[in-house]
Design an enzyme around this catalytic site. Structure first.
Site, short mmCIF file in Angstrom:
data_model
loop_
_atom_site.label_atom_id
_atom_site.label_comp_id
_atom_site.label_asym_id
_atom_site.label_seq_id
_atom_site.Cartn_x
_atom_site.Cartn_y
_atom_site.Cartn_z
N ASP A 38 0.57 -14.97 0.17
CA ASP A 38 1.40 -13.99 -0.53
C ASP A 38 2.60 -14.75 -1.12
OD1 ASP A 38 3.06 -11.83 -1.21
OD2 ASP A 38 2.78 -10.76 0.66
N LYS B 101 -1.99 -13.79 -3.81
CA LYS B 101 -1.13 -12.95 -4.65
C LYS B 101 -0.26 -13.87 -5.50
CE LYS B 101 -0.72 -8.98 -1.51
NZ LYS B 101 0.22 -8.27 -0.59
P1 IMP Z 1 3.35 -15.18 3.07
O1 IMP Z 1 4.07 -16.06 4.05
O2 IMP Z 1 4.28 -14.26 2.33
O3 IMP Z 1 2.45 -15.95 2.12
O4 IMP Z 1 2.46 -14.18 3.90
C1 IMP Z 1 1.39 -14.63 4.56
C2 IMP Z 1 0.98 -13.68 5.66
O5 IMP Z 1 1.46 -12.35 5.48
C3 IMP Z 1 -0.52 -13.57 5.64
O6 IMP Z 1 -1.10 -14.55 6.46
C4 IMP Z 1 -0.75 -12.17 6.14
O7 IMP Z 1 -0.84 -12.17 7.54
C5 IMP Z 1 0.46 -11.40 5.71
N1 IMP Z 1 0.22 -10.62 4.48
C6 IMP Z 1 0.63 -10.89 3.22
N2 IMP Z 1 0.22 -9.98 2.34
C7 IMP Z 1 -0.49 -9.07 3.06
C8 IMP Z 1 -1.20 -7.86 2.71
O8 IMP Z 1 -1.28 -7.42 1.55
N3 IMP Z 1 -1.83 -7.23 3.74
C9 IMP Z 1 -1.79 -7.66 5.02
N4 IMP Z 1 -1.14 -8.78 5.39
C10 IMP Z 1 -0.50 -9.47 4.42
#
Ligand code: IMP
Ligand code: MG
Length: 177
Positions: A104, A132
């Protein structure tokens, strides 16, 4: 449509599409690492289902290990990342492919890459089912991407909404009211 706690979700990526995409991803990984040894590191909890299905199609000399980190509460990233379960295998001088359910903001992956990078792997690649790109502000762009999706909350196939929905065998997207 399904309901989890206070939210409604609608079907987004069907199981056939997921399965076809896993075929594409594993073809690429099998070709890229032909004749080499690979250690897969899956990030719990979200990647457990993807990792299981992906590994069934890998035909390399390989191992799998699991690490656990958390950066999420509810539907918005807190930016906090806690390593809970560490690595129990040596990755020094080894090809490593990280398996993640979703990238994300990329904060989790940057943390994971910096931790694993300290162990001096021979190579370090990221394989994520979902990406994303619109929300991404990290340093480590994933190498193997299943689906590039819009910045909307998704659940199912390992991904959760407050720990619910991980058991669903398709991916659902939050329904806007
Ligand atoms: P980041 O550190 O923002 O890249 O988020 C990574 C983590 O957030 C992922 O491994 C997921 O566990 C969680 N995450 C991010 N987006 C979503 C979503 O749309 N649905 C569920 N979990 C999410
Ligand atoms: Mg995750």
């Amino acid at each position: 449509m399904i309901h989890l706690k206070d939210k409604t979700f609608e079907t987004f990526i069907r199981k056939e599409e997921i399965s076809n995409k896993i075929d594409d991803l594993t073809s690429a990984i099998n070709a890229d690492f032909k004749g080499q040894e690979v250690i897969f590191i899956a990030i719990l909890n979200g990647s457990f289902m993807f990792a299981a299905d992906l590994m069934k199609k890998i035909n390399l000399d390989c191992e799998i290990s699991f690490i656990k980190v958390s950066s999420y509460v509810g539907t918005s990233s807190t930016g906090r990342v806690d390593e809970i379960i560490g690595l129990n295998t040596s990755i020094a001088n080894k090809n490593v492919v990280i398996i993640e359910d979703i990238v994300d903001t990329g904060i989790t992956m940057d943390k994971v890459i910096s931790l694993l990078g300290n162990e001096k792997p021979l190579s370090l690649k990221i394989c994520t089912l979902l990406y994303k790109e619109e929300a991404f502000k990290g340093k480590n762009v994933p190498h193997y991407v299943g689906f590039n999706i819009h910045n909307k909350f998704v659940v199912g196939y390992g991904l959760d909404y407050d720990e619910k929905g991980r058991n669903l065998n398709e991916i659902y997207q939050l329904k806007e009211n």
